[in-house]
Design an enzyme around this catalytic site. Structure first.
Site, PDB file in Angstrom:
ATOM      1  N   ARG A  87       0.850  -1.202   0.000  1.00  0.00           N
ATOM      2  CA  ARG A  87       0.000   0.000   0.000  1.00  0.00           C
ATOM      3  C   ARG A  87       0.882   1.246   0.000  1.00  0.00           C
ATOM      4  NH1 ARG A  87      -1.611   1.927   4.610  1.00  0.00           N
ATOM      5  NH2 ARG A  87      -2.183  -0.076   5.518  1.00  0.00           N
ATOM      6  N   TYR A 118     -17.042  16.147 -15.178  1.00  0.00           N
ATOM      7  CA  TYR A 118     -17.497  14.755 -15.269  1.00  0.00           C
ATOM      8  C   TYR A 118     -18.566  14.496 -14.203  1.00  0.00           C
ATOM      9  CZ  TYR A 118     -17.335   9.760 -14.303  1.00  0.00           C
ATOM     10  OH  TYR A 118     -17.685   8.466 -14.040  1.00  0.00           O
ATOM     11  N   ASP A 171      -8.137  18.698 -14.137  1.00  0.00           N
ATOM     12  CA  ASP A 171      -8.372  17.333 -14.590  1.00  0.00           C
ATOM     13  C   ASP A 171      -7.982  17.290 -16.062  1.00  0.00           C
ATOM     14  OD1 ASP A 171      -9.440  14.984 -15.626  1.00  0.00           O
ATOM     15  OD2 ASP A 171     -11.133  14.960 -14.246  1.00  0.00           O
ATOM     16  N   LYS A 205      -8.572   6.092 -19.094  1.00  0.00           N
ATOM     17  CA  LYS A 205      -8.909   6.613 -20.416  1.00  0.00           C
ATOM     18  C   LYS A 205      -7.682   6.540 -21.341  1.00  0.00           C
ATOM     19  CE  LYS A 205     -12.962   7.298 -18.654  1.00  0.00           C
ATOM     20  NZ  LYS A 205     -12.891   7.248 -17.234  1.00  0.00           N
TER      21      LYS A 205
HETATM   22  C1  PLP Z   1     -12.766  13.766 -17.010  1.00  0.00           C
HETATM   23  C2  PLP Z   1     -12.874  12.608 -16.064  1.00  0.00           C
HETATM   24  N1  PLP Z   1     -12.330  12.709 -14.834  1.00  0.00           N
HETATM   25  C3  PLP Z   1     -12.416  11.689 -13.947  1.00  0.00           C
HETATM   26  C4  PLP Z   1     -13.077  10.516 -14.247  1.00  0.00           C
HETATM   27  C5  PLP Z   1     -13.172   9.418 -13.231  1.00  0.00           C
HETATM   28  O1  PLP Z   1     -12.291   8.399 -13.547  1.00  0.00           O
HETATM   29  P1  PLP Z   1     -12.500   6.847 -13.144  1.00  0.00           P
HETATM   30  O2  PLP Z   1     -13.702   6.366 -13.910  1.00  0.00           O
HETATM   31  O3  PLP Z   1     -11.221   6.212 -13.547  1.00  0.00           O
HETATM   32  O4  PLP Z   1     -12.745   6.807 -11.675  1.00  0.00           O
HETATM   33  C6  PLP Z   1     -13.642  10.363 -15.521  1.00  0.00           C
HETATM   34  C7  PLP Z   1     -14.356   9.126 -15.882  1.00  0.00           C
HETATM   35  O5  PLP Z   1     -15.020   9.061 -16.885  1.00  0.00           O
HETATM   36  C8  PLP Z   1     -13.544  11.445 -16.446  1.00  0.00           C
HETATM   37  O6  PLP Z   1     -14.092  11.361 -17.675  1.00  0.00           O
END
Ligand code: PLP
Length: 380
Positions: free
Chosen positions: A47, A99, A173, A198
């Site tokens: 961890r 998101y 982000d 992604k």
């Molecule tokens: C722009 C963005 N940030 C964060 C996330 C969250 O990521 P995760 O699905 O890996 O938890 C997503 C998921 O689609 C996203 O599109």
């Protein structure tokens, strides 16, 4: 070393015990110690540290031009850990087109722990300035946004944040752009966040998240939280993201070439009302996008004159584009955000138009993708 070389080599040396070129998957939870409290190679428990994760973290740090990377079990785990830098009573300014899962965490979970949020249109930096309060400790940007592909001028917002309280952190982000297209730390951000699920992973076979920072102090606090909270990825997942990153540059160029062709095709279709693609001439923030991104990326969305029923018909009619959530893999995906990924925004000020269709354009042959979209549009 330049980006493409770093993507393949940063943090990754051939294994000292075997010469293996690829980073081994250190599938272990613990490490033998030479004496009480004397770990042989500085590793005690996975961890806290794992060599496969360390290689990924070093690579992520190098690619964002930041230095310090931290890997997490998902993008949301990374987001949640970053938010633990704050205290009850702190105020956050966030984009009003983030998101859906980020909005859900902020609105449905973290408000309950005493954080306060103001959601604003960050494409207008002045609206960020207007929303800042004496107790604002974080500004949260997503650019391009999910699902409207709106663009925020990161440097302009960074200047506004810097002119305010020194204690306010700017988080970006960078999931849609990836460090190949855009490097927020170089534009003034304090923290960059990714869903590595992604484009960084790139093959729709892993869920993960990452954070990269420049400041040693913020890194130390986040590394403490990473271990204390424990939302870490396993070594196999770290290996998959590391492997995906090696081809990031070539994939992103192809994603963008295909997406640009589809955006142009959609813009000329009589069934389509509006197209949202950062580098398309119709995009309202195109100038900012061209300044801060290398290309327009692989994501785009569009609305249809036929409204929500047409959006559903088109999303259900493609053959190559798979009807599925998520994005950023080599294969093309289609979805209706209001009914799928962004359901959590229903009834909120962030609610998404039900006639919006989102595409994650893959790296297949462009002509095949255009034919697929063309035939699906005929149902609209
Ligand atoms: C722009 C963005 N940030 C964060 C996330 C969250 O990521 P995760 O699905 O890996 O938890 C997503 C998921 O689609 C996203 O599109």
């Amino acid at each position: 070393m330049r980006f493409e070389t770093l993507a393949i080599h940063a943090g990754q040396e051939s294994d000292s015990s075997t010469g293996a070129v690829m980073t081994p998957i250190y599938q272990t939870s613990t490490y033998r110690q030479d004496g009480v409290g004397k770990p042989r190679h500085g590793h005690e428990y996975s961890r806290t540290q794992n060599p496969t994760r360390s290689a990924l973290q070093a690579c992520l740090g190098a690619l964002e031009g930041g230095g310090h990377g931290l890997a997490f079990a998902s993008g949301m785990a990374a987001t949640d850990t970053v938010m633990r830098l704050l205290q009850p009573g702190d105020h956050v300014v966030a984009g009003n087109d983030v998101y859906g899962g980020t909005f859900r965490l902020f609105d449905k979970v973290l408000r309950g722990f005493g954080l306060e949020f103001t959601f604003v249109d960050t494409t207008d930096p002045e609206s960020v300035a207007d929303a800042l309060q004496p107790d604002t400790r974080m500004v949260w940007l997503e650019t391009p946004t999910n699902p409207y592909l709106r663009i925020t001028d990161i440097r302009a917002v960074a200047d506004i944040v810097r002119a305010g309280s020194q204690q306010t952190l700017l988080v970006v982000d960078n999931t849609f752009a990836t460090p190949y297209l855009q490097r927020p730390l170089e534009l003034g951000a304090d923290i960059v966040l990714h869903s590595t699920t992604k484009y960084l992973g790139g093959h729709s076979d892993v869920v993960g998240g990452a954070v990269v920072v420049k400041s040693q102090e913020i890194y130390d606090r986040l590394a403490f939280l990473q271990n204390a909270v424990g939302a870490v990825p396993g070594p196999l997942d770290c290996f998959l993201v590391l492997r995906g990153i090696k081809t990031l540059a070539v994939r992103m160029d192809r994603h963008a070439a295909n997406a640009a062709a589809i955006a142009e095709f959609l813009a000329n279709s009589p069934a389509v009302k509006e197209v949202f693609y950062p580098f398309h001439e119709s995009h309202p923030q195109r100038r900012v996008a061209v300044r801060q991104m290398r290309n327009g990326g692989g994501m785009l969305s569009f609305t249809l004159h036929g409204g929500p029923p047409a959006a559903i018909r088109v999303a259900e009619a493609t053959a190559i584009f798979a009807l599925a959530e998520s994005l950023g893999g080599v294969e093309s995906l289609i979805e209706v955000p209001a009914a799928m990924t962004h359901l959590s925004t229903a009834g909120s000020p962030l609610e998404v138009d039900a006639s919006l269709v989102r595409l994650s354009v893959g790296i297949e042959n462009a002509e095949d993708l255009l034919a697929d979209i063309g035939s699906a549009l005929s149902t609209a």
